[in-house]
Design a protein around this motif. Structure first.
Motif, PDB file in Angstrom:
ATOM      1  N   LEU A 275       0.515  -1.213   0.263  1.00  0.00           N
ATOM      2  CA  LEU A 275       0.493   0.058   0.080  1.00  0.00           C
ATOM      3  C   LEU A 275       0.711   1.444   0.313  1.00  0.00           C
ATOM      4  O   LEU A 275       1.873   0.968   0.494  1.00  0.00           O
ATOM      5  CB  LEU A 275      -1.003  -0.166   1.256  1.00  0.00           C
ATOM      6  N   ARG A 276       0.090   2.563  -0.962  1.00  0.00           N
ATOM      7  CA  ARG A 276       0.558   3.340  -0.417  1.00  0.00           C
ATOM      8  C   ARG A 276       0.668   4.066   0.805  1.00  0.00           C
ATOM      9  O   ARG A 276      -0.476   3.872   1.117  1.00  0.00           O
ATOM     10  CB  ARG A 276       0.874   4.382  -1.477  1.00  0.00           C
ATOM     11  N   GLN A 277       1.832   4.854   0.785  1.00  0.00           N
ATOM     12  CA  GLN A 277       1.284   6.163   2.648  1.00  0.00           C
ATOM     13  C   GLN A 277       0.269   6.982   2.600  1.00  0.00           C
ATOM     14  O   GLN A 277       0.945   7.614   1.649  1.00  0.00           O
ATOM     15  CB  GLN A 277       2.974   6.043   2.926  1.00  0.00           C
ATOM     16  N   PRO A 278      -0.260   7.384   3.483  1.00  0.00           N
ATOM     17  CA  PRO A 278      -0.289   6.450   4.676  1.00  0.00           C
ATOM     18  C   PRO A 278      -1.780   5.426   4.296  1.00  0.00           C
ATOM     19  O   PRO A 278      -2.427   5.205   4.091  1.00  0.00           O
ATOM     20  CB  PRO A 278      -1.475   7.639   5.496  1.00  0.00           C
ATOM     21  N   SER A 279      -1.051   4.099   4.993  1.00  0.00           N
ATOM     22  CA  SER A 279      -1.166   2.813   4.205  1.00  0.00           C
ATOM     23  C   SER A 279      -2.647   2.632   5.155  1.00  0.00           C
ATOM     24  O   SER A 279      -2.890   1.617   5.113  1.00  0.00           O
ATOM     25  CB  SER A 279      -0.391   1.664   5.214  1.00  0.00           C
ATOM     26  N   MET A 280      -3.091   3.147   6.860  1.00  0.00           N
ATOM     27  CA  MET A 280      -3.583   3.311   6.728  1.00  0.00           C
ATOM     28  C   MET A 280      -5.173   3.373   6.524  1.00  0.00           C
ATOM     29  O   MET A 280      -6.097   2.949   6.653  1.00  0.00           O
ATOM     30  CB  MET A 280      -3.859   4.266   8.424  1.00  0.00           C
ATOM     31  N   ALA A 281      -5.437   4.582   5.582  1.00  0.00           N
ATOM     32  CA  ALA A 281      -5.976   5.253   4.494  1.00  0.00           C
ATOM     33  C   ALA A 281      -6.659   3.613   3.565  1.00  0.00           C
ATOM     34  O   ALA A 281      -7.497   3.466   3.887  1.00  0.00           O
ATOM     35  CB  ALA A 281      -6.001   6.101   4.069  1.00  0.00           C
ATOM     36  N   GLY A 282      -5.554   2.947   3.115  1.00  0.00           N
ATOM     37  CA  GLY A 282      -5.216   2.157   1.631  1.00  0.00           C
ATOM     38  C   GLY A 282      -6.608   0.897   2.261  1.00  0.00           C
ATOM     39  O   GLY A 282      -7.041   0.085   2.503  1.00  0.00           O
ATOM     40  N   GLY A 292     -13.782   5.698   3.192  1.00  0.00           N
ATOM     41  CA  GLY A 292     -12.774   5.224   4.606  1.00  0.00           C
ATOM     42  C   GLY A 292     -11.636   5.705   3.752  1.00  0.00           C
ATOM     43  O   GLY A 292     -10.295   6.167   4.991  1.00  0.00           O
ATOM     44  N   GLU A 293     -11.222   6.193   2.429  1.00  0.00           N
ATOM     45  CA  GLU A 293      -9.358   6.206   2.610  1.00  0.00           C
ATOM     46  C   GLU A 293      -9.667   8.184   2.616  1.00  0.00           C
ATOM     47  O   GLU A 293      -8.922   8.624   3.018  1.00  0.00           O
ATOM     48  CB  GLU A 293      -9.183   5.856   1.216  1.00  0.00           C
ATOM     49  N   VAL A 294     -10.799   8.478   2.236  1.00  0.00           N
ATOM     50  CA  VAL A 294     -11.005   9.911   2.593  1.00  0.00           C
ATOM     51  C   VAL A 294     -11.311  10.552   3.901  1.00  0.00           C
ATOM     52  O   VAL A 294     -10.492  11.753   4.169  1.00  0.00           O
ATOM     53  CB  VAL A 294     -12.428  10.283   1.841  1.00  0.00           C
ATOM     54  N   PHE A 295     -11.706   9.920   4.816  1.00  0.00           N
ATOM     55  CA  PHE A 295     -12.047   9.901   6.245  1.00  0.00           C
ATOM     56  C   PHE A 295     -10.538   9.565   6.821  1.00  0.00           C
ATOM     57  O   PHE A 295     -10.339  10.314   7.663  1.00  0.00           O
ATOM     58  CB  PHE A 295     -12.951   9.320   6.445  1.00  0.00           C
ATOM     59  N   VAL A 296     -10.159   8.550   6.641  1.00  0.00           N
ATOM     60  CA  VAL A 296      -8.502   9.153   7.469  1.00  0.00           C
ATOM     61  C   VAL A 296      -7.019   9.611   6.441  1.00  0.00           C
ATOM     62  O   VAL A 296      -6.769  10.370   7.672  1.00  0.00           O
ATOM     63  CB  VAL A 296      -7.811   7.329   7.066  1.00  0.00           C
TER      64      VAL A 296
END
Length: 486
Positions: A275-282, A292-296
């Motif tokens: 995953l590209r960083q930020p990986s939490m978004a992915g 979810g990606e937009v929110f993170v």
């Protein structure tokens, strides 16, 4: 003497500083310092190195080790209330002026490099929808990051009290999206995926190497645990420094460990590692979709800007106190009418700018800056922990408050062993690159000594300087020969 000079002298001599911070504000500064870019990069960083088993062990080791360090700072705040600026002051009191200078410079440089990771990650986040920003290391990304960097310089220059109040608000705002991530991850948790990720992928290697590979990442996310100690001169009550340190650490540890572990239940670790960083978004996008990606990503920007503010404050404070202690040139000890160390703040921003430009030539700007940040902080942490051992054994008994206990000694020894292990885990690569920064910094120490008409080096200090210069030369040769890559 100007009003600003009078205010500076009053603060350095122990008189009431212009700003007094409460326990809540100090705790918020600890949490705000630690919760930044690191937490949003944890899923990928861990998945690149280890599976669930290794992650659990790594967090256990890091949790215990960093808790010992938190206790060390808590104990030293009580046993040596005369020492301000934490990390730097403890190293100087325990091991002399030159190592104290190294500690101050290393901690400061670590903060400056760490600040660069924040801007790289912000630009990488926006780069998901604006390809011109790439992974945060394109020319446009560097220009926009530079604008943000100097905008924050102007904000902090307006006053410590105002900046600290903003940080307290931002700290609350940025915790919310992280907690929402954990809750959503638990709701969409897939036990079969988690089980497949338990032992780790084929590329992960032995369990020991898996754990070792995560150590610098855990150091990076826990940087800031000493935040309240750095601001001890501003504390309303001295005991609040230790309380804020432990409260902040325990809160953040629970968040970091949860983010890492729940991610293994949403995607195969081989996919998380790509995953590209930020990986939490992915990771969250895979569970709930694009929103979810937009929110993170939105939460990340708030979080990182808050952490950048806290780290800029702390970095400038370290230079300022070192200058007031005659271990940095005098110009760094000047403050404005708002109790802001402007020259130290300017130098902090300038180094961050230089490192930011260097990232444009790096193959993996974020990860290299992250690991270098961690490596630079290890020597200051090691010296502080070793000083706690000396205090517990009764060294400087006439200056310490109270007597050392077996519990205090055990904690200090564990903290020292942990930081020594971290230096081993960092590897020779980052130790040498650290020397490349440390050795030239000696010119600042020399300037300070000349201002005081003092001998430049004692025999022991000369030996330490020689070691740092040799290490720097080897590091430069290694970079030039391609043995070490940025």
């Amino acid at each position: 003497m100007t009003n600003a000079d009078s205010r500076t002298d009053a603060a350095s001599s122990g008189a009431t500083p212009a700003v007094r911070l409460t326990l809540l504000t100090l705790t918020a500064m600890v949490v705000g310092s630690m919760v930044g870019a690191g937490v949003f990069s944890l899923p990928r960083r861990f998945a690149q190195e280890t599976g669930v088993a290794g992650a659990l062990i790594a967090w256990a080791v890091a949790g215990v080790g960093m808790l010992m360090l938190a206790f060390v700072f808590q104990t030293l705040a009580v046993r040596r209330p005369d020492l301000d600026a934490g990390v730097y002051a403890y190293a100087k009191a325990g091991f002399g002026e030159y190592l104290g200078f190294f500690s101050a410079f290393g901690y400061w440089a670590s903060a400056c490099v760490g600040n660069v990771t924040y801007w790289v990650l912000i630009m990488s986040t926006i780069g998901a929808i604006a390809p011109a920003l790439g992974d945060g290391d394109t020319a446009l990304a560097v220009v926009l990051s530079s604008v943000g960097l100097w905008a924050f310089f102007l904000l902090v220059r307006r006053g410590v009290k105002e900046a600290a109040a903003i940080n307290r608000i931002v700290t609350v705002a940025k915790i919310v999206p992280i907690l929402v991530f954990v809750l959503l991850a638990l709701f969409f948790f897939k036990p079969s995926v988690f089980a497949d990720n338990f032992r780790g992928a084929d590329y992960a290697g032995s369990l020991f190497n898996q754990v070792r590979g995560t150590m610098l990442a855990t150091v990076f996310v826990f940087l800031g645990v000493e935040g309240a100690s750095v601001y001890s001169r501003h504390a309303r009550r001295r005991e609040d420094v230790g309380r804020a340190t432990v409260l902040g650490f325990l809160s953040v540890f629970a968040i970091f460990a949860s983010v890492t572990i729940v991610s293994y239940g949403l995607m195969p670790m081989s996919e998380i590692a790509e995953l590209r960083q930020p990986s939490m978004a992915g990771v969250l996008e895979a569970a709930v979709g694009t929103w979810g990606e937009v929110f993170v990503s939105a939460g990340l920007i708030v979080s990182v800007l808050g952490a950048y503010l806290a780290w800029t404050l702390m970095a400038a404070e370290v230079l300022f106190v070192a200058a007031k202690g005659d271990d940095m040139p005098r110009f760094l000890g000047r403050t404005s009418g708002d109790d802001v160390p402007v020259p130290a703040l300017l130098m902090t921003t300038a180094l961050s700018q230089v490192v930011l430009i260097v990232t444009a030539f790096s193959d993996d700007a974020f990860n290299f800056a992250l690991d270098l940040t961690s490596a630079l902080s290890l020597i200051p942490f090691l010296l502080a922990a070793a000083f706690a051992v000396k205090i517990a054994l009764g060294s400087q008994r006439e200056k310490a408050v109270g007597r050392g206990t077996r519990r205090e000694l055990a904690i200090a020894v564990l903290a020292t062993l942990y930081t020594a292990f971290l230096l081993y885990a960092a590897g020779l690569k980052f130790v040498l690159v650290s020397f490349v920064l440390y050795a030239p910094a000696t010119f600042l120490f020399v300037k300070a000594r000349r201002e005081q008409n003092r001998r430049l080096f004692s025999p022991a200090e000369g030996a330490i300087c020689a070691v740092s210069v040799v290490g720097a030369v080897v590091g430069i040769v290694a970079l030039a020969a391609g043995w070490i890559e940025l």
